[in-house]
Design an enzyme around this catalytic site. Structure first.
Site, PDB file in Angstrom:
ATOM      1  N   TYR A 141       0.827  -1.214   0.000  1.00  0.00           N
ATOM      2  CA  TYR A 141       0.000   0.000   0.000  1.00  0.00           C
ATOM      3  C   TYR A 141       0.859   1.262   0.000  1.00  0.00           C
ATOM      4  CZ  TYR A 141      -4.023  -2.997   1.201  1.00  0.00           C
ATOM      5  OH  TYR A 141      -4.998  -3.967   1.203  1.00  0.00           O
ATOM      6  N   LYS A 192       3.952 -15.103   1.716  1.00  0.00           N
ATOM      7  CA  LYS A 192       3.886 -15.807   0.429  1.00  0.00           C
ATOM      8  C   LYS A 192       5.335 -16.003  -0.011  1.00  0.00           C
ATOM      9  CE  LYS A 192       1.383 -17.554  -2.921  1.00  0.00           C
ATOM     10  NZ  LYS A 192       0.565 -18.762  -2.751  1.00  0.00           N
ATOM     11  N   ASP A 224      -2.472 -18.049   1.035  1.00  0.00           N
ATOM     12  CA  ASP A 224      -3.621 -18.731   0.426  1.00  0.00           C
ATOM     13  C   ASP A 224      -4.130 -19.841   1.345  1.00  0.00           C
ATOM     14  OD1 ASP A 224      -1.177 -19.950  -0.097  1.00  0.00           O
ATOM     15  OD2 ASP A 224      -1.592 -20.428  -2.194  1.00  0.00           O
ATOM     16  N   ASP A 248      -5.151  -6.980   5.842  1.00  0.00           N
ATOM     17  CA  ASP A 248      -6.385  -6.291   5.443  1.00  0.00           C
ATOM     18  C   ASP A 248      -7.414  -7.330   4.979  1.00  0.00           C
ATOM     19  OD1 ASP A 248      -8.221  -4.420   4.596  1.00  0.00           O
ATOM     20  OD2 ASP A 248      -7.007  -3.630   2.949  1.00  0.00           O
ATOM     21  N   ASP A 252     -10.923  -9.093   7.149  1.00  0.00           N
ATOM     22  CA  ASP A 252     -12.316  -9.038   6.671  1.00  0.00           C
ATOM     23  C   ASP A 252     -12.922 -10.445   6.678  1.00  0.00           C
ATOM     24  OD1 ASP A 252     -12.196  -6.259   6.146  1.00  0.00           O
ATOM     25  OD2 ASP A 252     -13.352  -6.472   4.292  1.00  0.00           O
TER      26      ASP A 252
HETATM   27  C1  LIG Z   1      -7.039   2.095   3.055  1.00  0.00           C
HETATM   28  C2  LIG Z   1      -7.468   0.650   3.158  1.00  0.00           C
HETATM   29  C3  LIG Z   1      -6.300  -0.214   3.260  1.00  0.00           C
HETATM   30  C4  LIG Z   1      -8.427   0.563   4.268  1.00  0.00           C
HETATM   31  C5  LIG Z   1      -8.800  -0.817   4.665  1.00  0.00           C
HETATM   32  O1  LIG Z   1      -9.429  -1.565   3.944  1.00  0.00           O
HETATM   33  C6  LIG Z   1      -8.421  -1.267   5.985  1.00  0.00           C
HETATM   34  O2  LIG Z   1      -7.573  -0.683   6.644  1.00  0.00           O
HETATM   35  O3  LIG Z   1      -8.960  -2.309   6.403  1.00  0.00           O
HETATM   36 MG   LIG Z   2      -9.929  -3.413   4.923  1.00  0.00          MG
END
Ligand SMILES: CC(C)CC(=O)C(=O)O
Ligand SMILES: [Mg+2]
Ligand SMILES: NC(=O)C1=CN([C@@H]2O[C@H](COP(=O)(O)OP(=O)(O)OC[C@H]3O[C@@H](n4cnc5c(N)ncnc54)[C@H](O)[C@@H]3O)[C@@H](O)[C@H]2O)C=CC1
Length: 361
Positions: A141, A192, A224, A248, A252
């Protein structure tokens, strides 16, 4: 001494969920004597619209002098496709790097009352408690070179770079081991390394750092496989440590094991222990303005703030107990409600947590 908290509502559902967190902080101040003062500032698309920049200098300056920062979420279709609200030189990534918040802690904890809301069977997730430690100010990022360039033949090429120095890897691994020492003493480093040299280095450094923590066990897993294992048998993990992007994505996925992305808080810490606290989700434009967002991830982020930056672990425990009590009463926002069951809105959920906090005093 009175602690200063900077409140950054941001965009989409950000202002709605942060409003509930402010109610909670007000309750702690008035009913429990917590010595805090709050100040609000603009960030993200809202700041871009009002001040022409998603991270105004004043916001960054206020964040630097605050004892802690509470952020809702930023971004949305209005500011796409460049996502000006998020980019490293500006917006959220600029805020994270500007404050040096390299350690992002994302606890994926299943509240037992939500076992039925998990995407996995209750017996597979019962007692789930994983700490994902995500590196937050490096990796792909932030790496240079980046951008979209036009080649000699006129074709365009997009590129981003995965870059980590040894010291960046070492410091995040140390955070992971220090957390592991207070829990299950197991760290799984996710990389990875079979194809990415940068994460080959990550694996080497993680292994070296592990030597300083002989009371902890280190394992390595390719990302993975880690994604697959998370949705197969998540309780095998105690602490996971990984890069910015892998963390990240995996967090999720882990969120859904706890019932909803609306349940996962986070703490982002710098070397001085200063922190920014935010739910792991985004600005959810699809439900913004509908009083439909789950505010619990944000309220639980306030608990993390009290624990990690404000030295008030008892208040943190109180918030977590209040969330538990509200879930026990059967209150659910739509994202954690059973299909067809009735759900409460953002404000009602926030009010219920405040009431539960007061009731327990
Ligand atoms: C700017 C992104 C990396 C934001 C995001 O999805 C997060 O930090 O979870
Ligand atoms: Mg995120
Ligand atoms: N930390 C931040 O500020 C982040 C910002 N974003 C930005 O947010 C915008 C939307 O991104 P998406 O990819 O859609 O991710 P998102 O996390 O905002 O939403 C994904 C899905 O989860 C739902 N959801 C998220 N939070 C919820 C909550 N508290 N309660 C109930 N449901 C919830 C949304 O309604 C949506 O269906 C984009 O502009 C993105 O760049 C994305 C992730 C993090």
């Amino acid at each position: 001494m009175t602690k200063k908290i900077l409140i950054l509502p941001g965009d989409g559902i950000g202002p709605e969920i942060v409003a509930e967190a402010v109610k909670l902080l007000d309750c702690l101040r008035t009913d429990f004597g917590l010595a805090i003062e709050t100040e609000e500032a603009l960030v993200g698309g809202a700041a871009y619209d009002a001040a022409g920049h998603p991270l105004p200098d004043q916001t960054l300056a206020l964040a630097k002098t605050a004892d802690a920062v509470l952020l809702g979420a930023v971004g949305g279709p209005k500011w796409e496709p460049l996502e000006i609200a998020l980019r490293p030189e500006k917006g959220l990534l600029g805020l994270r790097s500007g404050l040096g918040l390299f350690a992002n802690l994302r606890p994926a904890i299943l509240y037992p009352q939500l076992a039925e809301a998990s995407t996995l069977k209750p017996e597979v997730v019962a007692g789930l408690d994983i700490m994902i430690v995500r590196e937050l100010t490096g990796g792909i990022y932030f790496g240079e070179p980046r951008g979209v360039e036009t080649l000699a033949n006129g074709e365009r090429r997009g590129l981003n770079s995965l870059v980590y120095t040894e010291s960046e890897i070492e410091r995040i691994c140390r955070v992971a081991f220090e957390i592991a020492q207070k829990r299950g003493r197991r760290v799984c480093s996710v990389d990875k390394a079979n194809v990415l040299e940068c994460t080959e280095l990550w694996r080497e450094v993680a292994t070296r750092v592990a030597g300083d923590y002989p009371d902890c066990e280190l394992s390595h897993m390719y990302v993975d496989n880690a994604a697959m294992q998370l949705v197969r048998a998540p309780k095998q993990f105690d602490v996971m440590v990984t890069t910015n992007m892998f963390g990240d994505i995996l967090s999720d996925a882990a969120a859904m094991l706890t019932g909803s992305i609306g349940m996962l808080p986070s703490a982002s810490l710098n070397a001085d222990g200063q922190g920014m606290y935010e739910p792991i989700h985004g600005s959810a434009p699809d439900i913004a303005g509908q009083d439909a967002a789950n505010p619990l991830a944000t309220l639980l982020s306030v608990a993390m703030m009290l624990r990690y930056s404000l030295g008030e672990p008892d208040h943190a425990d109180r918030i977590e107990a209040a969330v538990s009590a509200v879930l026990e009463r059967g209150l659910r926002t739509k994202d954690i409600a059973a299909p067809g069951a009735s759900a409460v809105g953002t404000r009602a959920m926030g009010d219920a947590v405040v009431d539960a906090l007061r009731a327990a005093s």
